[in-house]
Write a protein that holds these residues in place. Structure first.
Motif, PDB file in Angstrom:
ATOM      1  N   LEU A  18     -13.414  41.447  25.541  1.00 41.96           N
ATOM      2  CA  LEU A  18     -12.207  40.669  25.746  1.00 41.96           C
ATOM      3  C   LEU A  18     -11.074  41.203  24.870  1.00 41.96           C
ATOM      4  CD1 LEU A  18     -13.498  36.972  25.847  1.00 41.96           C
ATOM      5  CD2 LEU A  18     -13.321  38.629  27.713  1.00 41.96           C
ATOM      6  N   HIS A  19      -9.839  41.143  25.401  1.00 43.64           N
ATOM      7  CA  HIS A  19      -8.665  41.558  24.640  1.00 43.64           C
ATOM      8  C   HIS A  19      -7.692  40.382  24.549  1.00 43.64           C
ATOM      9  CE1 HIS A  19      -6.785  41.898  28.560  1.00 43.64           C
ATOM     10  NE2 HIS A  19      -7.580  42.886  28.914  1.00 43.64           N
ATOM     11  N   LEU A  20      -6.498  40.653  24.038  1.00 41.48           N
ATOM     12  CA  LEU A  20      -5.527  39.586  23.824  1.00 41.48           C
ATOM     13  C   LEU A  20      -5.134  38.887  25.125  1.00 41.48           C
ATOM     14  CD1 LEU A  20      -3.103  41.060  21.138  1.00 41.48           C
ATOM     15  CD2 LEU A  20      -4.578  39.059  20.894  1.00 41.48           C
ATOM     16  N   GLY A  21      -5.116  39.628  26.232  1.00 38.53           N
ATOM     17  CA  GLY A  21      -4.802  38.997  27.507  1.00 38.53           C
ATOM     18  C   GLY A  21      -5.821  37.937  27.881  1.00 38.53           C
ATOM     19  N   HIS A  22      -7.095  38.210  27.597  1.00 38.96           N
ATOM     20  CA  HIS A  22      -8.128  37.204  27.860  1.00 38.96           C
ATOM     21  C   HIS A  22      -7.965  36.011  26.920  1.00 38.96           C
ATOM     22  CE1 HIS A  22     -10.164  40.992  29.288  1.00 38.96           C
ATOM     23  NE2 HIS A  22     -10.295  40.216  30.342  1.00 38.96           N
ATOM     24  N   ALA A  23      -7.613  36.291  25.665  1.00 38.93           N
ATOM     25  CA  ALA A  23      -7.386  35.199  24.722  1.00 38.93           C
ATOM     26  C   ALA A  23      -6.260  34.293  25.214  1.00 38.93           C
ATOM     27  CB  ALA A  23      -7.065  35.756  23.342  1.00 38.93           C
ATOM     28  N   LEU A  24      -5.181  34.896  25.727  1.00 39.27           N
ATOM     29  CA  LEU A  24      -4.075  34.110  26.264  1.00 39.27           C
ATOM     30  C   LEU A  24      -4.552  33.214  27.402  1.00 39.27           C
ATOM     31  CD1 LEU A  24      -1.058  33.420  26.616  1.00 39.27           C
ATOM     32  CD2 LEU A  24      -0.879  35.441  28.096  1.00 39.27           C
ATOM     33  N   SER A  25      -5.347  33.762  28.315  1.00 37.71           N
ATOM     34  CA  SER A  25      -5.820  32.986  29.459  1.00 37.71           C
ATOM     35  C   SER A  25      -6.748  31.867  29.017  1.00 37.71           C
ATOM     36  CB  SER A  25      -6.532  33.907  30.451  1.00 37.71           C
ATOM     37  OG  SER A  25      -6.816  33.219  31.655  1.00 37.71           O
ATOM     38  N   ALA A  26      -7.695  32.181  28.122  1.00 36.18           N
ATOM     39  CA  ALA A  26      -8.639  31.164  27.657  1.00 36.18           C
ATOM     40  C   ALA A  26      -7.914  30.047  26.909  1.00 36.18           C
ATOM     41  CB  ALA A  26      -9.693  31.806  26.764  1.00 36.18           C
ATOM     42  N   LEU A  27      -6.978  30.407  26.033  1.00 33.95           N
ATOM     43  CA  LEU A  27      -6.252  29.402  25.265  1.00 33.95           C
ATOM     44  C   LEU A  27      -5.333  28.565  26.159  1.00 33.95           C
ATOM     45  CD1 LEU A  27      -5.431  31.581  22.137  1.00 33.95           C
ATOM     46  CD2 LEU A  27      -6.938  29.569  22.184  1.00 33.95           C
ATOM     47  N   THR A  28      -4.738  29.193  27.182  1.00 38.37           N
ATOM     48  CA  THR A  28      -3.900  28.445  28.119  1.00 38.37           C
ATOM     49  C   THR A  28      -4.742  27.439  28.885  1.00 38.37           C
ATOM     50  OG1 THR A  28      -2.392  30.331  28.353  1.00 38.37           O
ATOM     51  CG2 THR A  28      -2.296  28.639  30.052  1.00 38.37           C
ATOM     52  N   ASN A  29      -5.917  27.856  29.338  1.00 38.14           N
ATOM     53  CA  ASN A  29      -6.826  26.932  30.014  1.00 38.14           C
ATOM     54  C   ASN A  29      -7.197  25.766  29.108  1.00 38.14           C
ATOM     55  OD1 ASN A  29      -8.162  27.451  32.837  1.00 38.14           O
ATOM     56  ND2 ASN A  29      -7.757  29.494  31.999  1.00 38.14           N
ATOM     57  N   ALA A  30      -7.530  26.093  27.847  1.00 37.89           N
ATOM     58  CA  ALA A  30      -7.946  25.041  26.921  1.00 37.89           C
ATOM     59  C   ALA A  30      -6.800  24.065  26.650  1.00 37.89           C
ATOM     60  CB  ALA A  30      -8.429  25.671  25.615  1.00 37.89           C
ATOM     61  N   ARG A  31      -5.587  24.584  26.461  1.00 34.48           N
ATOM     62  CA  ARG A  31      -4.452  23.712  26.177  1.00 34.48           C
ATOM     63  C   ARG A  31      -4.148  22.798  27.354  1.00 34.48           C
ATOM     64  NH1 ARG A  31       1.106  26.398  24.299  1.00 34.48           N
ATOM     65  NH2 ARG A  31       1.072  27.199  26.430  1.00 34.48           N
ATOM     66  N   LEU A  32      -4.154  23.348  28.580  1.00 30.33           N
ATOM     67  CA  LEU A  32      -3.850  22.534  29.745  1.00 30.33           C
ATOM     68  C   LEU A  32      -4.966  21.532  30.032  1.00 30.33           C
ATOM     69  CD1 LEU A  32      -2.190  25.201  32.064  1.00 30.33           C
ATOM     70  CD2 LEU A  32      -1.077  23.257  30.943  1.00 30.33           C
ATOM     71  N   ALA A  33      -6.214  21.948  29.826  1.00 29.93           N
ATOM     72  CA  ALA A  33      -7.328  21.014  30.026  1.00 29.93           C
ATOM     73  C   ALA A  33      -7.199  19.830  29.072  1.00 29.93           C
ATOM     74  CB  ALA A  33      -8.657  21.724  29.827  1.00 29.93           C
ATOM     75  N   ALA A  34      -6.841  20.106  27.822  1.00 31.20           N
ATOM     76  CA  ALA A  34      -6.662  19.021  26.852  1.00 31.20           C
ATOM     77  C   ALA A  34      -5.479  18.141  27.222  1.00 31.20           C
ATOM     78  CB  ALA A  34      -6.485  19.612  25.458  1.00 31.20           C
ATOM     79  N   ALA A  35      -4.387  18.761  27.657  1.00 28.41           N
ATOM     80  CA  ALA A  35      -3.193  18.001  28.000  1.00 28.41           C
ATOM     81  C   ALA A  35      -3.422  17.072  29.187  1.00 28.41           C
ATOM     82  CB  ALA A  35      -2.038  18.963  28.302  1.00 28.41           C
ATOM     83  N   PHE A  36      -4.260  17.499  30.139  1.00 26.60           N
ATOM     84  CA  PHE A  36      -4.509  16.710  31.337  1.00 26.60           C
ATOM     85  C   PHE A  36      -5.774  15.859  31.225  1.00 26.60           C
ATOM     86  CE2 PHE A  36      -1.569  19.851  32.878  1.00 26.60           C
ATOM     87  CZ  PHE A  36      -0.846  19.216  33.873  1.00 26.60           C
ATOM     88  N   GLY A  37      -6.402  15.870  30.038  1.00 28.94           N
ATOM     89  CA  GLY A  37      -7.628  15.094  29.863  1.00 28.94           C
ATOM     90  C   GLY A  37      -8.773  15.612  30.703  1.00 28.94           C
ATOM     91  N   GLY A  38      -8.831  16.925  30.882  1.00 25.98           N
ATOM     92  CA  GLY A  38      -9.831  17.524  31.763  1.00 25.98           C
ATOM     93  C   GLY A  38     -10.992  18.176  31.033  1.00 25.98           C
ATOM     94  N   ARG A  39     -11.892  18.697  31.821  1.00 28.35           N
ATOM     95  CA  ARG A  39     -13.041  19.445  31.324  1.00 28.35           C
ATOM     96  C   ARG A  39     -12.763  20.932  31.501  1.00 28.35           C
ATOM     97  NH1 ARG A  39     -17.303  18.841  34.725  1.00 28.35           N
ATOM     98  NH2 ARG A  39     -18.814  19.314  33.078  1.00 28.35           N
ATOM     99  N   LEU A  40     -13.325  21.751  30.605  1.00 24.84           N
ATOM    100  CA  LEU A  40     -13.148  23.201  30.679  1.00 24.84           C
ATOM    101  C   LEU A  40     -14.515  23.854  30.775  1.00 24.84           C
ATOM    102  CD1 LEU A  40     -11.471  25.773  30.576  1.00 24.84           C
ATOM    103  CD2 LEU A  40     -11.473  25.607  28.072  1.00 24.84           C
ATOM    104  N   LEU A  41     -14.735  24.589  31.867  1.00 19.34           N
ATOM    105  CA  LEU A  41     -15.996  25.274  32.112  1.00 19.34           C
ATOM    106  C   LEU A  41     -15.866  26.755  31.773  1.00 19.34           C
ATOM    107  CD1 LEU A  41     -16.830  23.779  35.643  1.00 19.34           C
ATOM    108  CD2 LEU A  41     -17.295  22.788  33.384  1.00 19.34           C
ATOM    109  N   LEU A  42     -17.005  27.365  31.471  1.00 21.28           N
ATOM    110  CA  LEU A  42     -17.076  28.815  31.296  1.00 21.28           C
ATOM    111  C   LEU A  42     -17.946  29.390  32.406  1.00 21.28           C
ATOM    112  CD1 LEU A  42     -16.534  31.424  29.672  1.00 21.28           C
ATOM    113  CD2 LEU A  42     -18.606  30.903  28.353  1.00 21.28           C
ATOM    114  N   ARG A  43     -17.417  30.396  33.102  1.00 21.41           N
ATOM    115  CA  ARG A  43     -18.157  31.076  34.162  1.00 21.41           C
ATOM    116  C   ARG A  43     -18.176  32.567  33.854  1.00 21.41           C
ATOM    117  NH1 ARG A  43     -15.768  29.210  39.096  1.00 21.41           N
ATOM    118  NH2 ARG A  43     -14.385  30.985  39.333  1.00 21.41           N
ATOM    119  N   ILE A  44     -19.328  33.187  33.991  1.00 20.32           N
ATOM    120  CA  ILE A  44     -19.467  34.619  33.780  1.00 20.32           C
ATOM    121  C   ILE A  44     -19.489  35.295  35.148  1.00 20.32           C
ATOM    122  CG2 ILE A  44     -20.894  36.464  32.839  1.00 20.32           C
ATOM    123  CD1 ILE A  44     -19.599  34.709  30.720  1.00 20.32           C
TER     124      ILE A  44
END
Length: 293
Positions: A18-44
């Protein structure tokens, strides 16, 4: 009845670190999931069995844990669910919407070159810049298809775009949302992609098919990913309509570029999070650099 919380997902491929672009995507998902009261899944997403490696998958877990990210539920590994993708292909096959293509990449390249030479005009390209498939195998008889498959001739499975559009209609659109929850509709034209590949010679599915099947089976309601996949959403919407799957809301985040202006990518050996960690960079510094303060 209480409304179910929204479901987000981060879905990296273990074909590199993973590089910084992946970090941006993962952190954006986490922030929006928290903001919307949602769940965040990990898929490989490891359908590419030739390039995906266990050490890269372990690296994904290490990097995400280092960033301080936590995920809900069990991790879904695509390589353990090929049956689901075969079932979706069988459904499309029953609808008469896919056909075998025996052309190699070189065959396609040569066919396009011949047609450009004949017409003196550039051959149409898809949104990623690749030439549209010229249809060399589109009208093979059923007998010829079966005979070549029985003979073990390598082939991919393509979506017959004209027939698919006849089933869905040309008026296709999906909804995008922003950080405040505002939603707007986006019209798309899947025909810009031509007869896309839905199953490859080395895997019983393509990214396009696997991702829509997975999102539906996991109940993903909000897809957050980079703008480089925005155009491909037209294909995903079409497949969702054809397969009778729920259509998520979408959000496309910015992309990160290197000093040459090119998008960060594993294929260009962009510095990995593990490299930054080894240099003493902290998760807090990564978050500040990416705007997550």
């Amino acid at each position: 009845m209480a409304k179910s919380p929204p479901v987000f997902r981060f879905a990296p491929s273990p074909n590199g670190r993973l590089h910084l672009g992946h970090a941006l995507s993962a952190l954006t998902n986490a922030r929006l999931a928290a903001a919307f009261g949602g769940r965040l899944l990990l898929r490989i997403e490891d359908i590419d069995l030739a390039r995906c490696r266990p050490e890269f998958e372990q690296g994904i877990h290490d990097d995400l844990a280092w960033l301080g990210l936590h995920f809900d539920g069990a991790v879904r590994r695509q390589s353990e669910h090929f049956y689901d993708y075969r079932s979706a292909l069988a459904q499309l096959q029953e609808m008469g919407l896919i056909y075998p293509c025996f052309c190699s990449r070189q065959d396609v390249k040569q066919a396009v070159a011949r047609r450009e030479a004949e017409t003196g005009e550039p051959w149409p390209r898809d949104p990623d810049g690749a030439p549209l498939y010229p249809g060399c195998c589109r009208n093979l008889s059923g007998a010829e298809q079966r005979g070549r498959i029985a003979a073990g001739e390598p082939h991919v499975l393509r979506l017959a775009m004209d027939r698919a559009l006849a089933c869905t209609g040309a008026d296709l659109s999906y909804s995008v949302f922003d950080a405040e929850g505002a939603v707007r509709r986006i019209a798309v034209d899947p025909a810009r992609w031509g007869d896309v590949v839905l199953a490859r010679k080395d895997a019983p599915t393509s990214y396009h098919l696997a991702v829509v099947v997975d999102d539906a089976l996991q109940g993903v309601s909000h897809v957050v990913r980079g703008r480089d996949l925005e155009a491909a959403t037209a294909i995903h919407l079409m497949l969702q309509r054809l397969l009778g799957l729920a259509v998520p809301l979408y959000h496309f985040h910015r992309l990160l570029a290197d000093e040459t202006g090119q998008k960060l990518a594993k294929s260009r050996q962009s510095p990995g999070l593990a490299d930054l960690r080894a240099q003493g960079v902290t998760p807090a510094a990564i978050r500040r650099q990416l705007g997550f303060t």
